[in-house]
Design a protein around this motif. Structure first.
Motif, mmCIF file in Angstrom:
data_model
loop_
_atom_site.group_PDB
_atom_site.id
_atom_site.type_symbol
_atom_site.label_atom_id
_atom_site.label_comp_id
_atom_site.label_asym_id
_atom_site.label_seq_id
_atom_site.Cartn_x
_atom_site.Cartn_y
_atom_site.Cartn_z
ATOM 1 N N UNK A 187 0.823 -1.201 0.000
ATOM 2 C CA UNK A 187 0.000 0.000 0.000
ATOM 3 C C UNK A 187 0.858 1.252 0.000
ATOM 4 N N UNK A 188 2.119 1.101 0.358
ATOM 5 C CA UNK A 188 2.971 2.280 0.484
ATOM 6 C C UNK A 188 2.978 3.112 -0.784
ATOM 7 N N UNK A 189 3.153 2.457 -1.930
ATOM 8 C CA UNK A 189 3.182 3.202 -3.193
ATOM 9 C C UNK A 189 1.864 3.954 -3.378
ATOM 10 N N UNK A 190 0.768 3.286 -3.075
ATOM 11 C CA UNK A 190 -0.534 3.949 -3.184
ATOM 12 C C UNK A 190 -0.651 5.111 -2.202
ATOM 13 N N UNK A 191 -0.125 4.880 -1.004
ATOM 14 C CA UNK A 191 -0.192 5.950 -0.007
ATOM 15 C C UNK A 191 0.589 7.166 -0.501
ATOM 16 N N UNK A 192 1.777 6.941 -1.057
ATOM 17 C CA UNK A 192 2.580 8.056 -1.566
ATOM 18 C C UNK A 192 1.792 8.816 -2.630
ATOM 19 N N UNK A 193 1.161 8.058 -3.546
ATOM 20 C CA UNK A 193 0.390 8.697 -4.622
ATOM 21 C C UNK A 193 -0.804 9.460 -4.042
ATOM 22 N N UNK A 194 -1.530 8.809 -3.157
ATOM 23 C CA UNK A 194 -2.755 9.431 -2.625
ATOM 24 C C UNK A 194 -2.440 10.687 -1.816
ATOM 25 N N UNK A 195 -1.334 10.606 -1.046
ATOM 26 C CA UNK A 195 -0.979 11.781 -0.250
ATOM 27 C C UNK A 195 -0.640 12.954 -1.171
ATOM 28 N N UNK A 196 -0.013 12.633 -2.282
ATOM 29 C CA UNK A 196 0.291 13.674 -3.271
ATOM 30 C C UNK A 196 -0.990 14.253 -3.843
ATOM 31 N N UNK A 197 -1.928 13.392 -4.181
ATOM 32 C CA UNK A 197 -3.202 13.865 -4.743
ATOM 33 C C UNK A 197 -3.897 14.774 -3.729
ATOM 34 N N UNK A 198 -3.847 14.348 -2.464
ATOM 35 C CA UNK A 198 -4.453 15.171 -1.422
ATOM 36 C C UNK A 198 -3.840 16.578 -1.420
ATOM 37 N N UNK A 199 -2.514 16.599 -1.506
ATOM 38 C CA UNK A 199 -1.843 17.899 -1.497
ATOM 39 C C UNK A 199 -2.273 18.737 -2.680
ATOM 40 N N UNK A 200 -2.340 18.102 -3.837
ATOM 41 C CA UNK A 200 -2.731 18.830 -5.041
ATOM 42 C C UNK A 200 -4.157 19.363 -4.901
ATOM 43 N N UNK A 201 -5.023 18.531 -4.335
ATOM 44 C CA UNK A 201 -6.411 18.963 -4.147
ATOM 45 C C UNK A 201 -6.467 20.153 -3.195
ATOM 46 N N UNK A 202 -5.664 20.062 -2.141
ATOM 47 C CA UNK A 202 -5.631 21.141 -1.172
ATOM 48 C C UNK A 202 -5.138 22.425 -1.820
ATOM 49 N N UNK A 203 -4.222 22.250 -2.768
ATOM 50 C CA UNK A 203 -3.691 23.425 -3.460
ATOM 51 C C UNK A 203 -4.697 23.976 -4.475
ATOM 52 N N UNK A 204 -5.853 23.340 -4.569
ATOM 53 C CA UNK A 204 -6.928 23.886 -5.387
ATOM 54 C C UNK A 204 -6.966 23.393 -6.821
ATOM 55 N N UNK A 205 -6.211 22.315 -7.091
ATOM 56 C CA UNK A 205 -6.224 21.766 -8.454
ATOM 57 C C UNK A 205 -7.531 21.038 -8.729
ATOM 58 N N UNK A 206 -7.900 20.959 -9.994
ATOM 59 C CA UNK A 206 -9.097 20.211 -10.356
ATOM 60 C C UNK A 206 -8.812 18.716 -10.278
ATOM 61 N N UNK A 207 -9.894 17.961 -10.168
ATOM 62 C CA UNK A 207 -9.754 16.538 -9.841
ATOM 63 C C UNK A 207 -8.778 15.795 -10.755
ATOM 64 N N UNK A 208 -9.069 15.862 -12.072
ATOM 65 C CA UNK A 208 -8.257 15.079 -12.993
ATOM 66 C C UNK A 208 -6.796 15.543 -12.963
ATOM 67 N N UNK A 209 -6.635 16.825 -12.905
ATOM 68 C CA UNK A 209 -5.297 17.413 -12.857
ATOM 69 C C UNK A 209 -4.556 16.949 -11.579
ATOM 70 N N UNK A 210 -5.276 16.984 -10.468
ATOM 71 C CA UNK A 210 -4.674 16.592 -9.188
ATOM 72 C C UNK A 210 -4.221 15.141 -9.221
ATOM 73 N N UNK A 211 -5.087 14.297 -9.761
ATOM 74 C CA UNK A 211 -4.739 12.874 -9.828
ATOM 75 C C UNK A 211 -3.528 12.679 -10.734
ATOM 76 N N UNK A 212 -3.591 13.352 -11.852
ATOM 77 C CA UNK A 212 -2.498 13.265 -12.816
ATOM 78 C C UNK A 212 -1.170 13.660 -12.168
ATOM 79 N N UNK A 213 -1.180 14.840 -11.540
ATOM 80 C CA UNK A 213 0.042 15.310 -10.871
ATOM 81 C C UNK A 213 0.482 14.371 -9.761
ATOM 82 N N UNK A 214 -0.489 13.869 -9.010
ATOM 83 C CA UNK A 214 -0.174 12.978 -7.897
ATOM 84 C C UNK A 214 0.648 11.789 -8.365
ATOM 85 N N UNK A 215 0.192 11.156 -9.435
ATOM 86 C CA UNK A 215 0.918 10.004 -9.975
ATOM 87 C C UNK A 215 2.301 10.406 -10.456
ATOM 88 N N UNK A 216 2.344 11.553 -11.158
ATOM 89 C CA UNK A 216 3.602 11.973 -11.755
ATOM 90 C C UNK A 216 4.649 12.274 -10.673
#
Lengths: 555, 327
Positions: A458-487
């Motif tokens: 789950x660690x890899x997923x946790x790293x990705x999800x935590x990134x997505x959370x940060x992106x969302x908090x920074x006000x990014x749109x959903x698809x963009x946030x997910x995209x950035x999170x993975x990247x």
């Protein structure tokens, strides 16, 4: 980034389905195992199946994958032995065998070098005193003429003997190159003989392999104890036929150079003095079968190969009326008097044995003698019940661990937690599938490795999800946030997994026993978990986005 | 707002360096204490490393350790230790003991005769006793096993050091390896303190701790590098604080999931692998701590190159990870 080609989608899902198919036989372990055993048995017997085998084969359809995870001894029960081959003994045998030839070669030069005499020397060497020390060079040359070049892969032109002279003593021993070649051959031969002996009892898939310079690792699942296994393979069954010099009752008497004193098996207290160099050895046997002698007592009939038969014939022709000792593992089984020349190349061993031991002796003789003795450095016995307990405990723990981890992830990440959980479950399935295909061995620490992988996968997923959370908090749109999170998460995931992979590889190559078993699952788990955490999870998320077209995401 | 379990709040701003001398002092002290413990009390080496024989006995009837000891003492076997094994997974009719006998000969394992004598003697006291596992290791092999174990831990450390040095900078490599040594030493210290059996499985656990601890540290380092590029003029100490705060949620999350899985194994996995699992569980906690309080401090003290923009492997077309980042 958030687009995956159709062929890639098919590939990802296809791999998962394939993994499922290959992991599935493990759910029906007993059935598939019975089926596989039957298939092998039928193949061995040349295609004809008994009714029983037909039934066993019908337990599992042939078109389904049928490879299983190989259960380690700690799970299945069985015996493990680490044996060291006493390679030095072969040097001694070689040198003792050389003596008659050397004596002949030196006697031819008697006119120059004077009388010769074998003197005591360390095992594996021949020391000869000659009368005329000043003619040593002639003796050395005569001895050297007996040596032949060693054939090695590197082709170095060394001879097989080293001949040295000091004063009036000539010493002959094997050269280092020849020793290396001999060691290798001794181990190969020992491996082969151990394998044949273990196969005779017909347990399933024993592991018999060379380890290091002079060791053999033997693992036999399903055998009752290491002691049993030792009795089976450890018996040297070294059969020789030696000329008898005399008999006595003192085991410590001085037998003289080149002779030995060995006890009699039939009459306790009786000792034979024998010539150490045998006339014929068991290695020249071609067959041995249990039978009965003329008195109806159990015995073993044997047959020599042509060279053995010739030597046996020559000796018996020349020594009619003399006693002749049949020696097995340094005990004189019997010492019959030669009544007539035996030129047919066959003979019979009789002595105090019952039918069972006659049968066992025949098996041992047929399988050949171990070229050197084995010393057991390590032995482990694990009873089948303890193995079953361990499997049950491991299985229960794995299921509970998986469920608990899933609950925790889902509570933390909601729907995305479900995706991660699917990835984790698929990951475990893939580990089992890969292990089945590779025929890797699952051990108890291996189960722990799987459970740990569940935790870290789950660690890899946790790293990705935590990134997505940060992106969302920074006000990014959903698809963009997910995209950035993975990247953004990718480099951390790769670094983290490569370092763990290094540790796992080191464990695999340097480790033994539990360390190795653990490394196997850990290594496979790292690879599969990167696949499931990155590709599978992303595919699931993309499918979800396509389906729902979410405007907002709570993570 | 859907329910989300969050152990770490969204925006944390802890100053992890406020107590840096205290925490680092505690770490240093703990490491020293571990060393002293290992030297003074020694490790309770299992037969893997010490040579000798262990026999596991199982019996449906309760037994007295004293009784076993008495019969075995009569056999004149030398160093014999008997421990009763208790486990929540055992049924009421399962009584287990581990008997350990010191190595009796120079090279090889136990002789079958000896084993038979021992088994017969125990059967005389308790006719129903069975011997589900017997392991015997000669001193020759056990010495080699110690050596390969040391090699394995050493090689893994060097491999990891090298990788981090290539991927990051040497300061990071030193920081990570100090954290590693810290974790391994503390784990060995706990084994010495409680005299848990230290054998090959323990080594496997140590190597896992190594992998886990580095994994944890690397994730933080990775973010640190990113932040160093982003905040070029921020003092190093502040960038580090920011980084740890940003990754804290992940650190805790991963530690908890791993701990959950290991706890299941600790309770339900049976007594055979308990020591092994315990070491890993302990390693998860220590590894988590060392990531936050040890690895970075070292990097902070050594100092680190601030201008990462040119050497960022993401921009480096020759990076072997280029493809992997853009799958």
């Amino acid at each position: 980034m958030l687009q995956i080609d159709r062929w890639k989608r098919i590939l990802i899902i296809g791999l998962c389905v394939l993994g499922l198919a290959y992991a599935m036989p493990n759910l029906f372990y007993k059935r598939v195992e019975t089926h596989n055993d039957a298939v092998i048995a039928v193949e061995r017997s040349g295609g004809a199946a008994t009714a029983e085998q037909e039934a066993a084969m019908a337990l599992w359809p042939n078109w389904l994958p049928s490879s299983l995870v190989n259960l380690g001894l700690d799970l299945r029960g069985g015996a493990h032995l680490l044996a060291e081959v006493q390679v030095d003994q072969v040097y001694k045998a070689r040198m003792d065998g050389m003596w008659p030839d050397l004596r002949q070669a030196l006697s031819d030069k008697r006119a120059t070098i004077g009388s010769i005499r074998r003197v005591s020397s360390p095992d594996g060497t021949l020391a000869i005193e000659i009368e005329n020390a000043d003619q040593m060079q002639v003796a050395v040359e005569a001895a050297r003429s007996l040596s032949v070049p060693v054939t090695t892969l590197t082709g170095a032109g060394q001879d097989d003997l080293t001949v040295t002279a000091s004063g009036n003593t000539l010493t002959v021993q094997l050269s280092d190159a020849e020793k290396a070649v001999t060691d290798d051959r001794t181990i190969q031969q020992s491996l082969e003989i151990v394998r044949r002996r273990v196969d005779e009892v017909g347990t399933r898939e024993p592991t018999i392999m060379r380890q290091g310079q002079d060791r053999i690792l033997i693992q036999v699942p399903g055998i009752g104890s290491a002691a049993e296994l030792k009795a089976l393979i450890g018996t040297t069954a070294k059969l020789t036929f030696n000329p008898v010099i005399g008999t006595g009752t003192n085991p410590n008497a001085n037998p003289g150079i080149g002779n030995v004193i060995l006890p009699s098996q039939e009459q306790p207290g009786l000792f034979y003095t024998l010539e150490e160099t045998p006339v014929v050895t068991g290695e020249e046997l071609t067959n041995a079968v249990p039978s009965t002698d003329q008195n109806g007592q159990p015995s073993v009939d044997f047959r020599f190969n042509p060279s053995g038969a010739r030597k046996f014939g020559e000796y018996t022709t020349a020594n009619i009326g003399q006693p002749f000792a049949i020696v097995l593992d340094n005990e004189v089984i019997s010492a019959p008097v030669i009544r007539q020349a035996i030129t047919a190349g066959s003979g019979q061993i009789s002595g105090s044995m019952d039918f069972e031991s006659a049968n066992r002796l025949a098996v041992l003789l047929r399988a050949g003698a171990l070229p050197a003795e084995l010393t057991f450095l390590e032995e482990r016995t694990i009873g089948p019940e303890l193995g079953q307990d361990s499997i049950d405990a491991g299985r229960l723990a794995s299921v509970v661990a998986t469920i608990a981890v899933i609950c925790y992830i889902v509570a933390s990440y909601g729907l995305f937690g479900v995706f991660a959980s699917i990835a984790v479950v698929v990951n475990v399935i893939l580990i089992l599938a890969v292990m089945s295909i590779m025929g890797a061995t699952l051990t108890l620490p291996g189960i722990a490795g799987i459970v740990l992988t569940v935790g870290t996968a789950v660690d890899a997923n946790v790293i990705i999800y935590e990134r997505i959370r940060e992106e969302l908090r920074a006000g990014k749109r959903v698809v963009r946030a997910i995209d950035n999170g993975f990247k953004e998460a990718m480099s951390a995931i790769i670094d983290a997994n490569v370092t763990t992979f290094i540790a796992a590889l080191v464990m695999f190559f340097l480790g033994s026993g539990p360390v190795k078993g653990f490394a196997v699952t850990l290594t496979i788990g790292i690879v599969t978990s990167v696949f499931t955490a990155i590709y599978l999870t992303r595919l699931l998320i993309i499918l979800w986005i396509d389906l729902r077209k979410p405007k907002e995401l709570v993570l | 707002m859907a329910f989300r379990l969050k152990l770490v709040p969204d925006n944390t701003n802890y100053n992890f360096f406020r107590w840096q001398w205290l925490t680092f002092g505690i770490s240093a002290l703990a490491m020293a204490a571990s060393l002293v413990l290992v030297l003074v009390m020694g490790l309770n080496f299992g037969v893997d490393f010490k040579g000798g024989t262990t026999i596991r006995t199982e019996s449906p009837t309760a037994f007295e350790v004293g009784e076993y000891r008495e019969v075995l003492d009569g056999l004149d076997l030398g160093d014999v230790s008997i421990t009763e094994v208790f486990d929540p997974t055992f049924g009421a009719d399962k009584h287990v003991a581990m008997i350990r006998i010191g190595a009796t000969n120079e090279t090889g394992s136990v002789t079958p005769e000896e084993l038979t004598r021992i088994e017969d003697a125990l059967r005389a006291v308790d006719p129903q006793v069975t011997f589900p596992a017997v392991e015997s290791i000669g001193p020759k092999v056990s010495a080699e096993l110690i050596w390969t174990a040391v090699q394995a831990v050493g090689a893994a450390t060097i491999g990891i050091l090298f990788y981090i040095w290539i991927r990051f900078e040497w300061q990071f490599a030193i920081g990570a390896v100090v954290a590693l040594v810290h974790d391994v030493l503390l784990t060995v210290g706990v084994f010495a303190l409680f005299q848990f059996k230290f054998d090959l499985s323990t080594i496997a656990a140590l190597l896992t701790i190594l992998g886990y601890s580095v994994n944890d540290t690397v994730v933080v380092f990775d973010r640190l590098r990113e932040n160093l590029i982003k905040f070029k003029s921020m003092p190093l100490i502040d960038v580090m604080n920011l980084t740890v705060n940003e990754t804290l949620s992940r650190t805790i999350m991963t530690a908890v999931t791993t701990a959950i899985a290991l706890t299941a194994l600790l309770i339900l996995g049976g007594d055979v692998i308990r020591g092994f699992v315990f070491a890993m569980l302990w390693g998860v906690f220590v590894g988590c701590y060392s990531t936050i309080y040890v690895a970075k401090n070292i990097v902070l003290w050594i100092g680190v190159k601030r201008d990462w923009s040119k050497k960022d492997p993401k921009d480096d077309p020759s990076s072997p990870f280029k493809g992997a980042e853009q799958p």
